[in-house]
Design a protein around this motif. Structure first.
Motif, PDB file in Angstrom:
ATOM      1  N   HIS A  37       0.853  -1.186   0.000  1.00  0.00           N
ATOM      2  CA  HIS A  37       0.000   0.000   0.000  1.00  0.00           C
ATOM      3  C   HIS A  37       0.884   1.231   0.000  1.00  0.00           C
ATOM      4  CE1 HIS A  37       0.572  -0.352   4.413  1.00  0.00           C
ATOM      5  NE2 HIS A  37       0.410   0.956   4.425  1.00  0.00           N
ATOM      6  N   LYS A  38       0.317   2.325  -0.453  1.00  0.00           N
ATOM      7  CA  LYS A  38       1.065   3.582  -0.504  1.00  0.00           C
ATOM      8  C   LYS A  38       0.687   4.425   0.697  1.00  0.00           C
ATOM      9  CE  LYS A  38      -0.149   4.197  -4.871  1.00  0.00           C
ATOM     10  NZ  LYS A  38      -0.409   4.877  -6.121  1.00  0.00           N
ATOM     11  N   ASP A  39       1.685   5.101   1.261  1.00  0.00           N
ATOM     12  CA  ASP A  39       1.479   6.000   2.381  1.00  0.00           C
ATOM     13  C   ASP A  39       2.261   7.277   2.088  1.00  0.00           C
ATOM     14  OD1 ASP A  39       0.818   7.073   4.837  1.00  0.00           O
ATOM     15  OD2 ASP A  39       2.374   5.977   5.927  1.00  0.00           O
ATOM     16  N   HIS A  40       1.583   8.265   1.533  1.00  0.00           N
ATOM     17  CA  HIS A  40       2.192   9.538   1.124  1.00  0.00           C
ATOM     18  C   HIS A  40       3.322   9.286   0.126  1.00  0.00           C
ATOM     19  CE1 HIS A  40      -0.302  11.545   4.021  1.00  0.00           C
ATOM     20  NE2 HIS A  40       0.154  10.758   4.972  1.00  0.00           N
ATOM     21  N   ASP A  41       4.569   9.504   0.540  1.00  0.00           N
ATOM     22  CA  ASP A  41       5.711   9.370  -0.368  1.00  0.00           C
ATOM     23  C   ASP A  41       6.438   8.044  -0.211  1.00  0.00           C
ATOM     24  OD1 ASP A  41       6.818   9.810   2.116  1.00  0.00           O
ATOM     25  OD2 ASP A  41       8.406  11.120   1.376  1.00  0.00           O
ATOM     26  N   CYS A  42       5.754   7.058   0.353  1.00  0.00           N
ATOM     27  CA  CYS A  42       6.387   5.763   0.645  1.00  0.00           C
ATOM     28  C   CYS A  42       5.454   4.618   0.240  1.00  0.00           C
ATOM     29  CB  CYS A  42       6.680   5.695   2.141  1.00  0.00           C
ATOM     30  SG  CYS A  42       7.606   4.242   2.670  1.00  0.00           S
ATOM     31  N   VAL A  43       6.042   3.535  -0.244  1.00  0.00           N
ATOM     32  CA  VAL A  43       5.276   2.316  -0.483  1.00  0.00           C
ATOM     33  C   VAL A  43       5.644   1.343   0.630  1.00  0.00           C
ATOM     34  CG1 VAL A  43       6.975   1.284  -2.066  1.00  0.00           C
ATOM     35  CG2 VAL A  43       4.605   0.528  -2.129  1.00  0.00           C
ATOM     36  N   ILE A  44       4.649   0.722   1.201  1.00  0.00           N
ATOM     37  CA  ILE A  44       4.845  -0.270   2.256  1.00  0.00           C
ATOM     38  C   ILE A  44       4.643  -1.647   1.638  1.00  0.00           C
ATOM     39  CG2 ILE A  44       4.180  -1.036   4.564  1.00  0.00           C
ATOM     40  CD1 ILE A  44       4.965   1.996   4.404  1.00  0.00           C
ATOM     41  N   ILE A  45       5.700  -2.450   1.625  1.00  0.00           N
ATOM     42  CA  ILE A  45       5.604  -3.823   1.114  1.00  0.00           C
ATOM     43  C   ILE A  45       5.191  -4.700   2.292  1.00  0.00           C
ATOM     44  CG2 ILE A  45       6.825  -5.736  -0.001  1.00  0.00           C
ATOM     45  CD1 ILE A  45       6.599  -3.214  -1.777  1.00  0.00           C
ATOM     46  N   GLU A  46       3.967  -5.199   2.241  1.00  0.00           N
ATOM     47  CA  GLU A  46       3.402  -5.953   3.354  1.00  0.00           C
ATOM     48  C   GLU A  46       3.747  -7.436   3.289  1.00  0.00           C
ATOM     49  OE1 GLU A  46      -0.816  -5.190   3.839  1.00  0.00           O
ATOM     50  OE2 GLU A  46      -0.551  -3.212   2.953  1.00  0.00           O
ATOM     51  N   GLU A  47       3.693  -7.997   2.088  1.00  0.00           N
ATOM     52  CA  GLU A  47       3.861  -9.441   1.933  1.00  0.00           C
ATOM     53  C   GLU A  47       4.336  -9.723   0.520  1.00  0.00           C
ATOM     54  OE1 GLU A  47       1.053 -13.395   2.576  1.00  0.00           O
ATOM     55  OE2 GLU A  47       0.107 -11.441   2.384  1.00  0.00           O
ATOM     56  N   SER A  66       8.975   0.065  -9.514  1.00  0.00           N
ATOM     57  CA  SER A  66       8.845   0.815 -10.765  1.00  0.00           C
ATOM     58  C   SER A  66       7.440   1.398 -10.903  1.00  0.00           C
ATOM     59  CB  SER A  66       9.168  -0.091 -11.945  1.00  0.00           C
ATOM     60  OG  SER A  66       9.054   0.597 -13.151  1.00  0.00           O
ATOM     61  N   TYR A  67       6.443   0.612 -10.565  1.00  0.00           N
ATOM     62  CA  TYR A  67       5.039   1.023 -10.674  1.00  0.00           C
ATOM     63  C   TYR A  67       4.749   2.237  -9.783  1.00  0.00           C
ATOM     64  CZ  TYR A  67      -0.070   0.446 -10.674  1.00  0.00           C
ATOM     65  OH  TYR A  67      -1.427   0.631 -10.802  1.00  0.00           O
ATOM     66  N   VAL A  68       5.206   2.207  -8.537  1.00  0.00           N
ATOM     67  CA  VAL A  68       4.909   3.319  -7.628  1.00  0.00           C
ATOM     68  C   VAL A  68       5.742   4.554  -7.952  1.00  0.00           C
ATOM     69  CG1 VAL A  68       4.070   1.810  -5.788  1.00  0.00           C
ATOM     70  CG2 VAL A  68       6.461   2.588  -5.756  1.00  0.00           C
ATOM     71  N   MET A  69       6.907   4.354  -8.572  1.00  0.00           N
ATOM     72  CA  MET A  69       7.707   5.518  -8.971  1.00  0.00           C
ATOM     73  C   MET A  69       6.949   6.383  -9.987  1.00  0.00           C
ATOM     74  SD  MET A  69      11.685   4.343  -9.147  1.00  0.00           S
ATOM     75  CE  MET A  69      12.057   5.781 -10.128  1.00  0.00           C
ATOM     76  N   GLU A  70       6.091   5.765 -10.786  1.00  0.00           N
ATOM     77  CA  GLU A  70       5.278   6.519 -11.748  1.00  0.00           C
ATOM     78  C   GLU A  70       4.318   7.465 -11.038  1.00  0.00           C
ATOM     79  OE1 GLU A  70       3.438   3.866 -14.568  1.00  0.00           O
ATOM     80  OE2 GLU A  70       5.350   2.893 -14.994  1.00  0.00           O
ATOM     81  N   ALA A  71       4.021   7.183  -9.754  1.00  0.00           N
ATOM     82  CA  ALA A  71       3.154   8.040  -8.935  1.00  0.00           C
ATOM     83  C   ALA A  71       3.997   8.910  -7.998  1.00  0.00           C
ATOM     84  CB  ALA A  71       2.171   7.193  -8.140  1.00  0.00           C
ATOM     85  N   ASN A  72       5.260   9.116  -8.356  1.00  0.00           N
ATOM     86  CA  ASN A  72       6.190   9.962  -7.592  1.00  0.00           C
ATOM     87  C   ASN A  72       6.476   9.462  -6.186  1.00  0.00           C
ATOM     88  OD1 ASN A  72       6.649  11.839  -9.695  1.00  0.00           O
ATOM     89  ND2 ASN A  72       4.650  12.738  -9.270  1.00  0.00           N
ATOM     90  N   VAL A  73       6.471   8.154  -6.006  1.00  0.00           N
ATOM     91  CA  VAL A  73       6.878   7.547  -4.739  1.00  0.00           C
ATOM     92  C   VAL A  73       8.316   7.088  -4.921  1.00  0.00           C
ATOM     93  CG1 VAL A  73       6.475   5.614  -3.167  1.00  0.00           C
ATOM     94  CG2 VAL A  73       4.541   6.843  -4.155  1.00  0.00           C
ATOM     95  N   ASN A  74       9.207   7.493  -4.013  1.00  0.00           N
ATOM     96  CA  ASN A  74      10.618   7.165  -4.174  1.00  0.00           C
ATOM     97  C   ASN A  74      11.215   6.480  -2.947  1.00  0.00           C
ATOM     98  OD1 ASN A  74      13.057   7.135  -5.675  1.00  0.00           O
ATOM     99  ND2 ASN A  74      13.799   8.879  -4.509  1.00  0.00           N
ATOM    100  N   ARG A  75      10.379   5.991  -2.057  1.00  0.00           N
ATOM    101  CA  ARG A  75      10.864   5.357  -0.830  1.00  0.00           C
ATOM    102  C   ARG A  75      10.003   4.133  -0.545  1.00  0.00           C
ATOM    103  NH1 ARG A  75       9.904   6.231   4.619  1.00  0.00           N
ATOM    104  NH2 ARG A  75      11.742   5.806   5.873  1.00  0.00           N
ATOM    105  N   ALA A  76      10.619   3.098   0.026  1.00  0.00           N
ATOM    106  CA  ALA A  76       9.882   1.881   0.366  1.00  0.00           C
ATOM    107  C   ALA A  76      10.225   1.434   1.780  1.00  0.00           C
ATOM    108  CB  ALA A  76      10.218   0.756  -0.608  1.00  0.00           C
ATOM    109  N   LYS A  77       9.228   0.907   2.463  1.00  0.00           N
ATOM    110  CA  LYS A  77       9.427   0.258   3.761  1.00  0.00           C
ATOM    111  C   LYS A  77       8.965  -1.176   3.604  1.00  0.00           C
ATOM    112  CE  LYS A  77       8.950   0.373   8.642  1.00  0.00           C
ATOM    113  NZ  LYS A  77      10.142  -0.333   8.959  1.00  0.00           N
TER     114      LYS A  77
END
Length: 116
Positions: A37-47, A66-77
């Motif tokens: 799921h996305k949380d502001h500027d971060c994508v959270i990889i749950e599983e 790559s997919y979330v970068m298209e939505a200007n997300v550049n960080r992952a947890k």
């Protein structure tokens, strides 16, 4: 043939409920998935379910990044349940809080991609 894509409303995979998914298919057969799921500027990889394939793990993780970068997300947890040994093997640059602080740097400057 392997196909990676986001889960669509018309897909019929009852095991994939309540979240956003990127899926790996061979024809109509579900081989694996990444729940996130996305949380502001971060994508959270749950599983991430890879069916025991490091290559599928790698492909799903990179596809989501790559997919979330298209939505200007550049960080992952990454959740604690994500396999840390595979992350090491794939040279995913996670910090002490299990974060990738620049998806762009990882995807475009990946050491594993440049290994011979």
């Amino acid at each position: 043939m392997l196909h990676l894509r986001p889960l669509n409303d018309g897909d019929n995979f009852p095991e994939l409920q309540g979240g956003m998914y990127y899926i790996a298919l061979d024809g109509a057969e579900l081989l694996g998935y990444c729940k996130y799921h996305k949380d502001h500027d971060c994508v959270i990889i749950e599983e991430l379910k890879d069916g025991g394939s490091v290559d599928l793990f790698d492909g799903l993780l990179r596809a989501v990044f790559s997919y979330v970068m298209e939505a200007n997300v550049n960080r992952a947890k990454l959740s604690e349940g994500i396999n840390k040994e595979i992350l090491k093997t794939l040279m995913v640059p996670v910090d002490g809080q299990n974060c990738v602080n620049s998806l762009k740097d990882f995807l475009y400057n990946c050491k594993k991609c440049k290994m011979s």
